[in-house]
Enzyme design. Structure first.
Site, PDB file in Angstrom:
ATOM      1  N   GLN A  28      37.833  47.800  46.659  1.00  0.00           N
ATOM      2  CA  GLN A  28      37.354  48.192  44.964  1.00  0.00           C
ATOM      3  C   GLN A  28      37.148  49.670  44.921  1.00  0.00           C
ATOM      4  O   GLN A  28      35.927  50.293  45.835  1.00  0.00           O
ATOM      5  CB  GLN A  28      35.859  47.969  44.126  1.00  0.00           C
ATOM      6  N   GLY A  29      37.587  50.719  44.199  1.00  0.00           N
ATOM      7  CA  GLY A  29      37.261  52.230  43.933  1.00  0.00           C
ATOM      8  C   GLY A  29      35.820  52.425  43.461  1.00  0.00           C
ATOM      9  O   GLY A  29      36.471  53.299  41.996  1.00  0.00           O
ATOM     10  N   SER A  60      32.414  53.132  43.036  1.00  0.00           N
ATOM     11  CA  SER A  60      31.043  54.311  44.093  1.00  0.00           C
ATOM     12  C   SER A  60      31.432  55.459  44.457  1.00  0.00           C
ATOM     13  O   SER A  60      32.476  55.840  44.997  1.00  0.00           O
ATOM     14  CB  SER A  60      29.868  53.298  44.368  1.00  0.00           C
ATOM     15  N   SER A  68      34.617  48.228  50.106  1.00  0.00           N
ATOM     16  CA  SER A  68      34.817  47.128  51.639  1.00  0.00           C
ATOM     17  C   SER A  68      36.544  47.551  51.693  1.00  0.00           C
ATOM     18  O   SER A  68      36.951  47.017  51.084  1.00  0.00           O
ATOM     19  CB  SER A  68      34.631  46.067  51.227  1.00  0.00           C
ATOM     20  N   GLU A  93      32.267  40.317  38.671  1.00  0.00           N
ATOM     21  CA  GLU A  93      31.631  40.640  39.943  1.00  0.00           C
ATOM     22  C   GLU A  93      30.142  39.963  39.826  1.00  0.00           C
ATOM     23  O   GLU A  93      29.497  39.674  40.716  1.00  0.00           O
ATOM     24  CB  GLU A  93      31.607  42.123  39.758  1.00  0.00           C
TER      25      GLU A  93
END
Length: 395
Positions: free
Chosen positions: A128-129, A131, A163, A246
């Site tokens: 996941q991109g 933040s 992550s 999420e």
């Protein structure tokens, strides 16, 4: 809402228990890198071959089309089997639990055909991109830019706390495609191939000795416009569906594992003694905190079931998931603090104690639970504004 399992759900539980007994790996999961990736993908392939992948994915996307309650039963049986690894720390988590569901909800037919089957078959890893160094809790302030050039987006910027970026094939990436629009309006949700030229990944070693996190840098990375999910500049709406998954059912596995941790702590308290030779559980304060922890994980389970029931009616996880997320994060920290108090000086070990498990690493990792996926303060703001109808705080 019924908190008791039906006959069919009980039968499903028995099937899950039997299958896990016969197929659950016994070896420890590698801690990092390609060996970890191969272990997680092999487990995903085993699930797929056995008919246990995508339990609550619709059948048209290769899943079993079962309910979130049955998904929760599956997680419960997995935790009960005392596995040598956890589900929530798998590098297949993003694809299975919010990348894939987001594409189902907002992607084109071609995107669904191209990207969903490989997730279930255990062929790819997603990360996941979202933040950025200056855009964490205030996600809408992100500055990584995507400039349209013909039929491509040219992406430049940086993401952080990503992550498994070092082992990922694809990334769900948020970029700013209209810098002149209000900050919520000029964002696009893009599928990024992590092998595209111009991407640099640097891993981050945390205080818990985890190397799952990474920084990702983009230097004029060219991504096809066909990889935009939803529409250009509609990424905030798409991202909110991602975060709803999420914060809603995606953390059920973690909640179930937390309940198992509380039971393990009760066993530790019965078996360990204090300086006077008294069992730790005979300390009134320790006993009270253990009883409270057990009650709170039961309350968390009920909140999750209530959320599942609500989602059945609406078809999409709602802002109430932020209540579960906030409570879960704070409870997770309290449980592992309790574990440190029960273990005493033994808790200082960074390696498993007498083969019974490593408590220090998870304790240090627990500090992230009120930050990752949106800080507790952000979750409370969401609950206040979108559930309780309170006015937005002054800026």
């Amino acid at each position: 809402m019924d908190l008791e399992f039906t006959k069919e759900e009980q039968e499903f539980r028995d099937q899950a228990r039997t299958w896990l007994r016969d197929h659950l790996p016994t070896e420890q999961r590698p801690a990092m890198g390609q060996p970890m990736r191969e272990f997680d993908l092999a487990w995903q392939r085993t699930l797929h071959e056995g008919g246990w992948a995508g339990i609550n994915w619709p059948t048209e996307f290769g899943g079993r089309g079962l309910t979130d309650i049955e998904q929760m039963i599956w997680y419960s049986e997995f935790a009960r089997a005392d596995p040598p690894f956890t589900l929530n720390n798998s590098c297949t988590f993003v694809g299975n639990n919010h990348g894939g569901p987001t594409i189902m909800a907002s992607g084109s037919d071609q995107q669904k055909a191209d990207y969903l089957p490989p997730i279930l078959r255990g062929e790819v890893v997603w990360c996941q991109g979202f933040s950025e160094p200056n855009s964490g809790s205030d996600l809408a302030s992100l500055s990584t830019k995507g400039v349209i050039d013909g039929d491509e987006l040219v992406v430049t910027g940086q993401k952080i706390w990503t992550s498994y970026a070092d082992v990922a094939d694809y990334q769900e990436l948020l970029v700013r495609t209209d810098p002149s629009a209000p900050k919520h309006k000029g964002i696009s949700w893009v599928i990024c191939d992590m092998k595209t030229p111009g991407i640099e990944v640097r891993t981050i070693d945390t205080m818990a000795h985890h190397t799952d996190f990474a920084e990702v840098f983009y230097d004029e990375v060219r991504i096809p416009l066909a990889n935009v999910v939803g529409e250009i500049n509609d990424g905030w709406r798409v991202a909110m569906s991602t975060l709803s998954f999420e914060r809603g059912t995606a953390f059920m596995a973690d909640q179930i594992e937390l309940a198992a941790t509380v039971e393990a702590l009760i066993g530790e308290a019965r078996n360990r003694t204090d300086a006077r030779g008294r069992a730790r559980i005979d300390d009134d304060e320790i006993a009270r905190r253990l009883a409270t922890a057990r009650a709170e994980v039961a309350a968390l389970r009920s909140m999750t079931v209530a959320g599942i029931s609500r989602t059945r009616r609406t078809g999409m996880p709602g802002p109430e998931g932020s209540m579960v997320r906030a409570f879960h994060g704070e409870l997770h920290q309290r449980v592992y603090q309790l574990g440190m108090d029960i273990l005493g000086t033994d808790a200082l070990a960074l390696t498993p104690i007498d083969g019974d498990g490593n408590w220090t690493g998870p304790y240090l990792q627990s500090f992230a639970y009120t930050i990752g996926g949106g800080t507790t303060d952000i979750q409370r703001n969401i609950v206040g504004e979108r559930v309780l109808g309170l006015p937005r705080p002054p800026r």
